[in-house]
Design an enzyme around this catalytic site. Structure first.
Site, short mmCIF file in Angstrom:
data_model
loop_
_atom_site.label_atom_id
_atom_site.label_comp_id
_atom_site.label_asym_id
_atom_site.label_seq_id
_atom_site.Cartn_x
_atom_site.Cartn_y
_atom_site.Cartn_z
N CYS A 80 -5.76 2.48 5.59
CA CYS A 80 -6.50 1.03 5.96
C CYS A 80 -5.91 0.44 7.53
O CYS A 80 -4.95 1.06 7.80
CB CYS A 80 -6.28 0.03 5.16
N HIS A 105 0.70 -1.12 -0.02
CA HIS A 105 -0.04 -0.02 0.14
C HIS A 105 0.86 1.20 0.10
O HIS A 105 2.12 1.21 0.52
CB HIS A 105 -0.94 0.06 1.26
N CYS A 160 -2.22 -0.33 7.34
CA CYS A 160 -1.22 1.01 7.23
C CYS A 160 -1.33 1.90 8.63
O CYS A 160 -0.44 2.37 9.00
CB CYS A 160 -1.84 1.89 6.14
N GLU A 205 0.87 3.91 1.99
CA GLU A 205 1.48 4.17 3.13
C GLU A 205 2.61 3.36 3.58
O GLU A 205 3.71 3.88 4.24
CB GLU A 205 0.66 4.28 4.04
#
Length: 157
Positions: A84, A54, A87, A56
């Site tokens: 999310c 992801h 993260c 992040e």
């Protein structure tokens, strides 16, 4: 707020790069420390075949590499979307002090990115989750933790 917009623009640049080059989903992030971008990343899930890539996470990994430290105390993360649960956990583990984000988890859900079930699962006991979590007793488990606890040359975190 000028700095926020500047850093958010960099995060959006990462996100658009991911989308336009089929690198991953529509997410971008940058990590800033002492007024300097130390890490950045766009979503790379599909191009790296890595469900943890992801934006992040990619930005946190980049920042840690760039400063040669896993501790980002004092850093600020700018993300195009609300992080999310994975993260969010990484943000806490990295000791990031603030997060600025634009789109919400509900906005992401409206285009097919549904994380709410994970938020719900986190509140359940392991035996209540949809994925089977089975506790196993193993004699070596206590030995491993004892060795870590007694280790004198470890790097605590």
């Amino acid at each position: 707020m000028e700095a926020v917009e500047t850093y958010m623009n960099e995060a959006f640049s990462e996100a658009f790069h991911s989308v336009r080059n089929n690198v991953g989903g529509p997410f971008g992030a940058v990590v800033v420390m002492d007024g300097k971008v130390i890490g950045k990343g766009g979503n790379c899930v599909s191009s790296q075949n890595d469900p943890t890539a992801h934006a992040e996470i990619v930005a946190i990994r980049d920042a840690c590499r760039n400063i040669a430290n896993f501790d980002l105390t004092g850093a600020v993360l700018y993300a195009t979307c609300e992080p999310c649960p994975m993260c969010l956990s990484a943000i806490y583990w990295a000791n990031i002090r603030s997060v600025y984000y634009c789109s919400t988890r509900h906005d992401a859900a409206s285009i097919g990115f549904k994380d709410n079930h994970i938020y719900e699962e986190l509140n359940l006991l392991p035996e209540q989750r949809k994925i089977n979590f089975l506790h196993v007793n193993h004699a070596t488990a206590a030995e491993l933790f004892k060795e870590w606890a007694e280790k004198t040359d470890k790097t605590p975190y």
